[in-house]
Motif scaffolding. Structure first.
Motif, PDB file in Angstrom:
ATOM      1  N   PHE A  91       0.910  -1.254  -0.082  1.00  0.00           N
ATOM      2  CA  PHE A  91      -0.052   0.168  -0.195  1.00  0.00           C
ATOM      3  C   PHE A  91       0.833   1.144  -0.109  1.00  0.00           C
ATOM      4  CE2 PHE A  91      -2.522  -3.104   2.206  1.00  0.00           C
ATOM      5  CZ  PHE A  91      -3.609  -3.303   1.322  1.00  0.00           C
ATOM      6  N   VAL A 151       0.686   7.054   3.001  1.00  0.00           N
ATOM      7  CA  VAL A 151      -0.019   8.494   2.851  1.00  0.00           C
ATOM      8  C   VAL A 151       0.321   9.434   3.927  1.00  0.00           C
ATOM      9  CG1 VAL A 151      -2.045   9.611   2.579  1.00  0.00           C
ATOM     10  CG2 VAL A 151      -1.481   7.587   1.234  1.00  0.00           C
ATOM     11  N   HIS A 171      -7.672   6.287  -7.035  1.00  0.00           N
ATOM     12  CA  HIS A 171      -8.578   5.397  -6.658  1.00  0.00           C
ATOM     13  C   HIS A 171      -8.666   4.969  -4.994  1.00  0.00           C
ATOM     14  CE1 HIS A 171     -10.068   1.373  -6.015  1.00  0.00           C
ATOM     15  NE2 HIS A 171      -8.730   0.834  -5.782  1.00  0.00           N
ATOM     16  N   ARG A 190     -10.953   5.779  -1.549  1.00  0.00           N
ATOM     17  CA  ARG A 190     -11.736   4.927  -0.766  1.00  0.00           C
ATOM     18  C   ARG A 190     -11.799   5.274   0.811  1.00  0.00           C
ATOM     19  NH1 ARG A 190      -9.985  -1.245  -1.084  1.00  0.00           N
ATOM     20  NH2 ARG A 190     -11.914  -1.403  -0.551  1.00  0.00           N
ATOM     21  N   VAL A 191     -11.006   6.182   1.157  1.00  0.00           N
ATOM     22  CA  VAL A 191     -10.917   6.806   2.345  1.00  0.00           C
ATOM     23  C   VAL A 191     -11.616   8.345   2.605  1.00  0.00           C
ATOM     24  CG1 VAL A 191      -9.377   7.645   4.231  1.00  0.00           C
ATOM     25  CG2 VAL A 191      -8.938   5.273   3.187  1.00  0.00           C
ATOM     26  N   ASN A 196     -12.235  16.680   5.695  1.00  0.00           N
ATOM     27  CA  ASN A 196     -13.424  15.939   5.517  1.00  0.00           C
ATOM     28  C   ASN A 196     -13.701  15.013   6.637  1.00  0.00           C
ATOM     29  OD1 ASN A 196     -10.806  14.423   4.613  1.00  0.00           O
ATOM     30  ND2 ASN A 196     -12.267  12.582   4.470  1.00  0.00           N
ATOM     31  N   ALA A 236     -17.770   1.748   3.654  1.00  0.00           N
ATOM     32  CA  ALA A 236     -17.847   0.579   2.844  1.00  0.00           C
ATOM     33  C   ALA A 236     -16.506  -0.187   2.996  1.00  0.00           C
ATOM     34  CB  ALA A 236     -18.293   0.689   1.585  1.00  0.00           C
ATOM     35  N   ALA A 237     -15.247   0.732   2.926  1.00  0.00           N
ATOM     36  CA  ALA A 237     -14.143   0.021   2.687  1.00  0.00           C
ATOM     37  C   ALA A 237     -13.412  -0.260   4.118  1.00  0.00           C
ATOM     38  CB  ALA A 237     -13.127   1.180   1.937  1.00  0.00           C
ATOM     39  N   TRP A 270      -6.547  -0.128   8.584  1.00  0.00           N
ATOM     40  CA  TRP A 270      -5.904   0.971   7.657  1.00  0.00           C
ATOM     41  C   TRP A 270      -4.654   1.620   8.242  1.00  0.00           C
ATOM     42  CZ3 TRP A 270      -7.287   2.331   2.521  1.00  0.00           C
ATOM     43  CH2 TRP A 270      -8.147   1.388   1.663  1.00  0.00           C
ATOM     44  N   ARG A 309      -1.425  -0.175   8.112  1.00  0.00           N
ATOM     45  CA  ARG A 309      -1.038  -1.074   6.665  1.00  0.00           C
ATOM     46  C   ARG A 309       0.212  -0.110   6.150  1.00  0.00           C
ATOM     47  NH1 ARG A 309      -6.470  -1.064   2.912  1.00  0.00           N
ATOM     48  NH2 ARG A 309      -6.728  -3.405   3.099  1.00  0.00           N
ATOM     49  N   ALA A 342      -2.451   8.292   8.007  1.00  0.00           N
ATOM     50  CA  ALA A 342      -3.447   8.982   7.608  1.00  0.00           C
ATOM     51  C   ALA A 342      -4.465   8.235   7.159  1.00  0.00           C
ATOM     52  CB  ALA A 342      -2.810  10.027   6.561  1.00  0.00           C
ATOM     53  N   MET A 343      -4.238   7.172   6.243  1.00  0.00           N
ATOM     54  CA  MET A 343      -5.490   6.274   5.875  1.00  0.00           C
ATOM     55  C   MET A 343      -6.103   5.661   6.906  1.00  0.00           C
ATOM     56  SD  MET A 343      -5.217   7.001   2.480  1.00  0.00           S
ATOM     57  CE  MET A 343      -5.783   5.471   1.542  1.00  0.00           C
ATOM     58  N   CYS A 378      -8.378   9.414   8.378  1.00  0.00           N
ATOM     59  CA  CYS A 378      -9.011  10.479   7.475  1.00  0.00           C
ATOM     60  C   CYS A 378     -10.238  10.001   6.826  1.00  0.00           C
ATOM     61  CB  CYS A 378      -7.870  11.123   6.493  1.00  0.00           C
ATOM     62  SG  CYS A 378      -6.633  11.880   7.467  1.00  0.00           S
ATOM     63  N   PHE A 379     -11.003   9.073   7.321  1.00  0.00           N
ATOM     64  CA  PHE A 379     -12.214   8.700   6.457  1.00  0.00           C
ATOM     65  C   PHE A 379     -13.261   9.840   6.820  1.00  0.00           C
ATOM     66  CE2 PHE A 379     -10.630   4.334   6.420  1.00  0.00           C
ATOM     67  CZ  PHE A 379     -11.190   3.766   5.562  1.00  0.00           C
ATOM     68  N   ASP A 380     -14.253   9.985   5.792  1.00  0.00           N
ATOM     69  CA  ASP A 380     -15.117  11.143   5.798  1.00  0.00           C
ATOM     70  C   ASP A 380     -15.974  10.775   7.368  1.00  0.00           C
ATOM     71  OD1 ASP A 380     -14.368  11.758   3.414  1.00  0.00           O
ATOM     72  OD2 ASP A 380     -16.332  11.012   2.409  1.00  0.00           O
ATOM     73  N   ALA A 423     -22.850   3.469  -1.989  1.00  0.00           N
ATOM     74  CA  ALA A 423     -21.495   3.503  -1.274  1.00  0.00           C
ATOM     75  C   ALA A 423     -21.247   2.170  -1.063  1.00  0.00           C
ATOM     76  CB  ALA A 423     -21.359   4.321  -0.296  1.00  0.00           C
ATOM     77  N   SER A 433     -19.975  -0.366  -3.629  1.00  0.00           N
ATOM     78  CA  SER A 433     -18.290  -0.294  -3.991  1.00  0.00           C
ATOM     79  C   SER A 433     -17.470  -1.174  -3.051  1.00  0.00           C
ATOM     80  CB  SER A 433     -17.890   1.000  -4.362  1.00  0.00           C
ATOM     81  OG  SER A 433     -17.961   1.768  -3.041  1.00  0.00           O
ATOM     82  N   LYS A 434     -17.861  -1.742  -2.220  1.00  0.00           N
ATOM     83  CA  LYS A 434     -16.927  -2.559  -1.009  1.00  0.00           C
ATOM     84  C   LYS A 434     -15.989  -3.464  -1.705  1.00  0.00           C
ATOM     85  CE  LYS A 434     -16.546  -4.220   3.412  1.00  0.00           C
ATOM     86  NZ  LYS A 434     -17.266  -3.966   4.944  1.00  0.00           N
ATOM     87  N   LEU A 478     -14.261  -3.359  -4.350  1.00  0.00           N
ATOM     88  CA  LEU A 478     -13.249  -2.871  -5.316  1.00  0.00           C
ATOM     89  C   LEU A 478     -11.968  -3.248  -4.624  1.00  0.00           C
ATOM     90  CD1 LEU A 478     -14.848   0.453  -6.189  1.00  0.00           C
ATOM     91  CD2 LEU A 478     -14.665  -1.381  -7.532  1.00  0.00           C
ATOM     92  N   ALA A 479     -10.932  -3.599  -5.567  1.00  0.00           N
ATOM     93  CA  ALA A 479      -9.939  -3.824  -5.217  1.00  0.00           C
ATOM     94  C   ALA A 479      -8.950  -2.473  -4.626  1.00  0.00           C
ATOM     95  CB  ALA A 479      -8.970  -4.616  -6.367  1.00  0.00           C
TER      96      ALA A 479
END
Lengths: 282, 282
Positions: free
Chosen positions: A86, A89, A216, A220-221, B95, B108-109, B153, B156, B161-162, B165-167, B275, B278-279, B281-282
């Motif tokens: 990954f 970020v 992409h 997602r986040v 966000n 979703a992710a 996340w 990873r 940050a990932m 920083c989800f909405d 939303a 789209s879970k 998705l790769a």
């Protein structure tokens, strides 16, 4: 920007109803208005060379990647062997943003200031959970970021924010180049010149994560908005440049040049005396 | 907010010339106007209980700390032995901001959503390179942040940050309490309640870095502006709560309560079906 008889000039889109770069990037009507403005350009338009440019966008989010270029590997070694799964970020805060002509103050508290020349992806339309195959469609353009970093502050703790977020540590520009003029974002040579010496020279063909994947993945986040910037990481310095590392000091200048995106030259200057006086604080 | 005959009511400061909380926090004139408004409050003012509150400020920068509370140590062990030399600082993007009544969508992710109950310091006046002894004077007030995080996340890659920083992953509020009503910020009990069980209960007396130090330290790097928020980290979960860790799921609710600052209760809900689709998705 438009070439009028071999001279770069700038056209004002406000009379054509375009009020901001952020809103225009993903808007076909704004693009059509820009095309009309360019068609009407003439030698009465201002000279690009005479203008002091601000940062081309004011990103609501300035998201950056670490370690996104493969280093050089010996012949016969699979360059993807050690790729991370990954992208790494992190975030630069709004106080870091600088225009392409703004000098960067070497802060009183700084210890080891360094540069990173990067392609910055500017989002053109809102993107949340965007599939990989649609991700490039959310890109409004590309510009250049110097991800200025204080290495000593960066390494003092696990997270990099304190090394990345000094005021003015994100000079951005000089302009946004739209995707139609860039072509394949994975085929651009990124170079950095310091003191007349090329210290970085590597193609975006060697990134681990493509622009499409990064848009992409980040989407997602976080919901990406027009004007948001994702900077795609810096290539390694050339070995001789890495060995000759010396912190940036007042008087230095660094140029990042990227094929089809232009050049971003940043001067480094001393702080005002008042700020300097507080250097000794614990 | 004002108590009128035992009922919490809200007074509007706009007629008194106060246009934003951010601008008012460090402004003595705004404080005087607020005092006049409170003195004139009556039972015609709106009930607090009837209002849907937004986040009390919209921070230009939302800066957070990791690992700022000492864990429990056995008798005879110096609790400061393993203290880090510097606070670990990271950034949440705009966000993430949510109001005190906004639910948080379990994205979703997402993979492993968790809570962190924290005291959030709201900056009241611009601060750059502020000396330690002046740092508390730059604080405009205190509120509560739930630093919602996706642990999978977050882990990873090296930078968090990932996961951060989800909405909507930064519900903030319910209001800003001014320093005069808070007293010593290093003497406040922080508690979290999940499913009726207290999972966090620790005093700010056990932080490694005080509010004053953190404001001083962060201001050495970035100019802090009125309305900016520095969240001071979460205490460890109580051992039995840590052992019983279960990712937050739609239907859960978490309450952060802090002495003199109030309570912040956040409901977690499922994403909209679009939303959710789209879970995969790769």
């Amino acid at each position: 920007m438009v070439d009028v008889d071999g001279v770069d000039r700038v056209v004002d889109l406000a009379p054509y109803g375009v009020v901001s770069v952020e809103a225009a990037l993903g808007d076909p009507a704004a693009r059509a208005a820009a095309d009309r403005a360019v068609a009407a350009a003439n030698d009465g338009d201002p000279l690009l060379a005479g203008l002091a440019l601000e940062a081309p966008v004011r990103p609501g989010k300035l998201v950056c990647l670490g370690y996104n270029y493969r280093g050089h590997v010996p012949d016969g070694v699979d360059p993807t062997t050690d790729d991370p799964e990954f992208p790494d970020v992190f975030v630069k805060t709004p106080n870091t943003l600088g225009g392409p002509h703004d000098p960067v103050v070497v802060p009183a508290a700084s210890l080891d200031v360094d540069y990173e020349g990067e392609i910055a992806v500017v989002i053109g339309r809102r993107a949340s959970n965007v599939p990989l195959e649609d991700a490039l469609g959310c890109v409004g353009g590309y510009t250049i970021l110097n991800d200025v970093s204080d290495r000593a502050w960066q390494r003092r703790q696990s997270q990099w924010a304190m090394g990345k977020c000094f005021d003015g540590f994100a000079p951005l520009g000089p302009w946004v180049t739209t995707p139609d003029e860039v072509g394949d974002p994975q085929d651009l040579l990124v170079e950095v010149v310091r003191d007349g010496v090329v210290t970085v020279s590597q193609s975006t063909a060697t990134t681990i994560f493509s622009v499409a994947y990064v848009v992409h993945h980040v989407s997602r986040v976080m919901t990406l908005e027009p004007g948001d910037v994702i900077s795609t990481g810096t290539p390694q310095k050339l070995p001789e440049a890495a060995e000759a590392h010396r912190p940036l000091a007042p008087g230095d200048a660094v140029t990042v040049r990227i094929e089809r995106l232009g050049m971003l030259t940043t001067r480094f200057i001393a702080p005002e005396p008042a700020a300097h006086a507080s250097k000794g604080l614990a």
